[in-house]
Design a protein around this motif. Structure first.
Motif, PDB file in Angstrom:
ATOM      1  N   ALA A 178     -34.584  44.052 -23.541  1.00 48.97           N
ATOM      2  CA  ALA A 178     -35.731  43.151 -23.603  1.00 48.97           C
ATOM      3  C   ALA A 178     -35.571  42.269 -24.837  1.00 48.97           C
ATOM      4  O   ALA A 178     -35.399  42.781 -25.951  1.00 48.97           O
ATOM      5  N   LYS A 179     -35.593  40.969 -24.631  1.00 47.73           N
ATOM      6  CA  LYS A 179     -35.529  40.004 -25.742  1.00 47.73           C
ATOM      7  C   LYS A 179     -36.923  39.422 -25.913  1.00 47.73           C
ATOM      8  O   LYS A 179     -37.395  38.658 -25.083  1.00 47.73           O
ATOM      9  N   VAL A 180     -37.590  39.806 -27.006  1.00 55.07           N
ATOM     10  CA  VAL A 180     -39.016  39.531 -27.144  1.00 55.07           C
ATOM     11  C   VAL A 180     -39.295  38.532 -28.259  1.00 55.07           C
ATOM     12  O   VAL A 180     -39.039  38.796 -29.437  1.00 55.07           O
ATOM     13  N   GLY A 197     -43.225  42.192 -34.739  1.00 53.13           N
ATOM     14  CA  GLY A 197     -41.893  42.685 -34.430  1.00 53.13           C
ATOM     15  C   GLY A 197     -41.347  43.552 -35.548  1.00 53.13           C
ATOM     16  O   GLY A 197     -40.751  44.606 -35.298  1.00 53.13           O
ATOM     17  N   SER A 198     -41.561  43.120 -36.797  1.00 49.21           N
ATOM     18  CA  SER A 198     -41.078  43.896 -37.942  1.00 49.21           C
ATOM     19  C   SER A 198     -41.748  45.260 -38.001  1.00 49.21           C
ATOM     20  O   SER A 198     -41.083  46.288 -38.229  1.00 49.21           O
ATOM     21  N   GLU A 199     -43.064  45.293 -37.799  1.00 43.51           N
ATOM     22  CA  GLU A 199     -43.791  46.568 -37.816  1.00 43.51           C
ATOM     23  C   GLU A 199     -43.348  47.449 -36.651  1.00 43.51           C
ATOM     24  O   GLU A 199     -43.219  48.669 -36.808  1.00 43.51           O
ATOM     25  N   ALA A 200     -43.125  46.850 -35.492  1.00 48.01           N
ATOM     26  CA  ALA A 200     -42.681  47.619 -34.331  1.00 48.01           C
ATOM     27  C   ALA A 200     -41.344  48.291 -34.600  1.00 48.01           C
ATOM     28  O   ALA A 200     -41.124  49.442 -34.207  1.00 48.01           O
ATOM     29  N   ALA A 201     -40.447  47.592 -35.287  1.00 50.96           N
ATOM     30  CA  ALA A 201     -39.149  48.179 -35.622  1.00 50.96           C
ATOM     31  C   ALA A 201     -39.311  49.337 -36.597  1.00 50.96           C
ATOM     32  O   ALA A 201     -38.648  50.370 -36.472  1.00 50.96           O
ATOM     33  N   SER A 202     -40.195  49.195 -37.577  1.00 52.78           N
ATOM     34  CA  SER A 202     -40.389  50.261 -38.561  1.00 52.78           C
ATOM     35  C   SER A 202     -41.010  51.501 -37.936  1.00 52.78           C
ATOM     36  O   SER A 202     -40.771  52.624 -38.391  1.00 52.78           O
ATOM     37  N   LEU A 203     -41.782  51.318 -36.858  1.00 52.69           N
ATOM     38  CA  LEU A 203     -42.387  52.450 -36.152  1.00 52.69           C
ATOM     39  C   LEU A 203     -41.418  53.115 -35.176  1.00 52.69           C
ATOM     40  O   LEU A 203     -41.683  54.209 -34.676  1.00 52.69           O
ATOM     41  N   GLY A 204     -40.312  52.452 -34.877  1.00 52.01           N
ATOM     42  CA  GLY A 204     -39.409  52.945 -33.857  1.00 52.01           C
ATOM     43  C   GLY A 204     -39.821  52.524 -32.461  1.00 52.01           C
ATOM     44  O   GLY A 204     -39.287  53.017 -31.462  1.00 52.01           O
ATOM     45  N   CYS A 249     -34.730  46.929 -32.830  1.00 49.58           N
ATOM     46  CA  CYS A 249     -34.580  46.184 -34.067  1.00 49.58           C
ATOM     47  C   CYS A 249     -35.397  44.910 -34.009  1.00 49.58           C
ATOM     48  O   CYS A 249     -35.761  44.429 -32.929  1.00 49.58           O
ATOM     49  N   ALA A 250     -35.721  44.395 -35.190  1.00 46.34           N
ATOM     50  CA  ALA A 250     -36.379  43.095 -35.321  1.00 46.34           C
ATOM     51  C   ALA A 250     -35.502  42.213 -36.187  1.00 46.34           C
ATOM     52  O   ALA A 250     -34.948  42.667 -37.193  1.00 46.34           O
ATOM     53  N   VAL A 251     -35.370  40.962 -35.789  1.00 46.24           N
ATOM     54  CA  VAL A 251     -34.510  40.020 -36.500  1.00 46.24           C
ATOM     55  C   VAL A 251     -35.295  38.740 -36.754  1.00 46.24           C
ATOM     56  O   VAL A 251     -36.319  38.493 -36.107  1.00 46.24           O
ATOM     57  N   PRO A 252     -34.866  37.918 -37.717  1.00 48.85           N
ATOM     58  CA  PRO A 252     -35.539  36.631 -37.900  1.00 48.85           C
ATOM     59  C   PRO A 252     -35.627  35.883 -36.574  1.00 48.85           C
ATOM     60  O   PRO A 252     -34.690  35.922 -35.760  1.00 48.85           O
ATOM     61  N   ASP A 253     -36.756  35.222 -36.347  1.00 52.37           N
ATOM     62  CA  ASP A 253     -36.995  34.591 -35.053  1.00 52.37           C
ATOM     63  C   ASP A 253     -35.865  33.657 -34.640  1.00 52.37           C
ATOM     64  O   ASP A 253     -35.503  33.593 -33.460  1.00 52.37           O
ATOM     65  N   ASP A 254     -35.296  32.938 -35.610  1.00 56.08           N
ATOM     66  CA  ASP A 254     -34.249  31.978 -35.249  1.00 56.08           C
ATOM     67  C   ASP A 254     -32.899  32.644 -34.986  1.00 56.08           C
ATOM     68  O   ASP A 254     -31.942  31.973 -34.616  1.00 56.08           O
ATOM     69  N   THR A 304     -34.894  47.169 -26.982  1.00 54.65           N
ATOM     70  CA  THR A 304     -35.784  46.029 -27.185  1.00 54.65           C
ATOM     71  C   THR A 304     -35.428  45.366 -28.504  1.00 54.65           C
ATOM     72  O   THR A 304     -35.474  46.008 -29.563  1.00 54.65           O
ATOM     73  N   VAL A 305     -35.059  44.105 -28.431  1.00 51.73           N
ATOM     74  CA  VAL A 305     -34.755  43.297 -29.612  1.00 51.73           C
ATOM     75  C   VAL A 305     -35.887  42.294 -29.767  1.00 51.73           C
ATOM     76  O   VAL A 305     -36.182  41.534 -28.835  1.00 51.73           O
ATOM     77  N   ALA A 306     -36.516  42.285 -30.926  1.00 50.30           N
ATOM     78  CA  ALA A 306     -37.681  41.442 -31.132  1.00 50.30           C
ATOM     79  C   ALA A 306     -37.472  40.486 -32.297  1.00 50.30           C
ATOM     80  O   ALA A 306     -36.800  40.815 -33.274  1.00 50.30           O
ATOM     81  N   GLY A 307     -38.066  39.318 -32.183  1.00 47.95           N
ATOM     82  CA  GLY A 307     -38.185  38.459 -33.339  1.00 47.95           C
ATOM     83  C   GLY A 307     -39.192  39.058 -34.296  1.00 47.95           C
ATOM     84  O   GLY A 307     -40.132  39.743 -33.882  1.00 47.95           O
ATOM     85  N   GLU A 308     -38.995  38.833 -35.583  1.00 46.56           N
ATOM     86  CA  GLU A 308     -39.921  39.409 -36.564  1.00 46.56           C
ATOM     87  C   GLU A 308     -41.349  38.934 -36.337  1.00 46.56           C
ATOM     88  O   GLU A 308     -42.312  39.649 -36.635  1.00 46.56           O
ATOM     89  N   GLY A 309     -41.495  37.744 -35.777  1.00 42.42           N
ATOM     90  CA  GLY A 309     -42.830  37.204 -35.521  1.00 42.42           C
ATOM     91  C   GLY A 309     -43.391  37.549 -34.162  1.00 42.42           C
ATOM     92  O   GLY A 309     -44.482  37.077 -33.805  1.00 42.42           O
TER      93      GLY A 309
END
Length: 253
Positions: free
Chosen positions: A96-98, A164-171, A175-180, A116-121
């Motif tokens: 999932a690319k979120v 996205g950043s909080e979701a990554a820290s919770l597991g 991972c969360a990466v910069p949106d760009d 699931t890979v998320a943008g930090e935002g």
């Protein structure tokens, strides 16, 4: 314009929810299209990895409550359940690319993917309680396994939203990466998985999905059977040749 777009490139299938004006809110037609496309992908040996995403800067805002599914609510919800079941049981990796919101069913749709890979935002939210609704999309099964029972209850009872950043820290996500950088990272993961041994990945996915329902002894026996089968596979033979020849394995084909 179809509600679901499908693009294929070198074994990577990108499935895009395509209702950007409604932040890709789910309707009955969209669900039917998604079921059909996922069934096609599951049976297509040329499709090696699935990337699920949304158009227009949003992943999925959940159910589009402006469109009624009455009087067939139960039939509709079973079709919704079939979507996440297809992702969960897909015999190939799913990503999932979120970007943007992934809330309600949209949140659990993302979590039903293997990675699931998320943008930090990005923004994830189990917002059902705010609508007087209950969990769907496999959330009652997925959340406790990802974040633990207490945290799952907190997220659900208070309809919490996390970045996205909080979701990554919770597991909650891999991972969360910069949106760009989201497209670049997701594309890299998809390419690497498309080059990987698809049979071996499929077997490992199935075993890991059963991890919380199996005893240790059952897991050992499952591994033994799977590995004895894998030894004679074309993938394993190529992996051994590559090791002995000191080169990268070529698992495609």
């Amino acid at each position: 314009m179809p509600d679901v777009l499908v693009d294929r490139a070198e074994g990577v299938v990108t499935v895009t929810l395509n209702r950007p004006k409604r932040k890709n809110g789910v309707t009955w037609p969209l669900i039917e299209e998604l079921v059909r496309e996922l069934e096609n992908i599951a049976g297509n040996s040329g499709d090696r990895v699935v990337v699920l995403t949304g158009a227009g800067g949003a992943f999925c805002s959940g159910m589009d409550l402006s469109e009624s599914v009455a009087p067939d609510e139960l039939r509709f919800m079973r079709r919704v359940g079939q979507v996440v079941t297809l992702l969960h049981e897909m015999p190939k990796p799913t990503i999932a690319k979120v970007a943007g919101p992934a809330v309600g069913f949209g949140c659990n749709l993302a979590l039903a993917c293997d990675l699931t890979v998320a943008g930090e935002g990005a923004m994830f939210g189990e917002i059902f309680a705010e609508r007087g609704l209950t969990l769907d999309g496999g959330g009652s099964w997925l959340l406790p396994r990802l974040v633990g029972l207490q945290k799952a209850k907190e997220l659900v009872f208070f309809a919490q939203r996390v970045s996205g950043s909080e979701a990554a820290s919770l597991g909650l996500v891999a991972c969360a990466v910069p949106d760009d950088e989201l497209d670049k990272v997701a594309d890299d993961w998809a390419r690497r998985l498309a080059d990987a041994p698809t049979l071996a990945l499929s077997i490992m996915k199935k075993s890991l999905n059963k991890a919380f329902e199996s005893s240790f002894a059952e897991a050992i026996e499952t591994e033994s059977l799977a590995q004895s089968f894998s030894f004679s596979s074309a993938e394993a033979k190529e992996g051994m040749r590559a090791f002995l020849q000191r080169r990268e394995p070529r698992f495609r084909g």
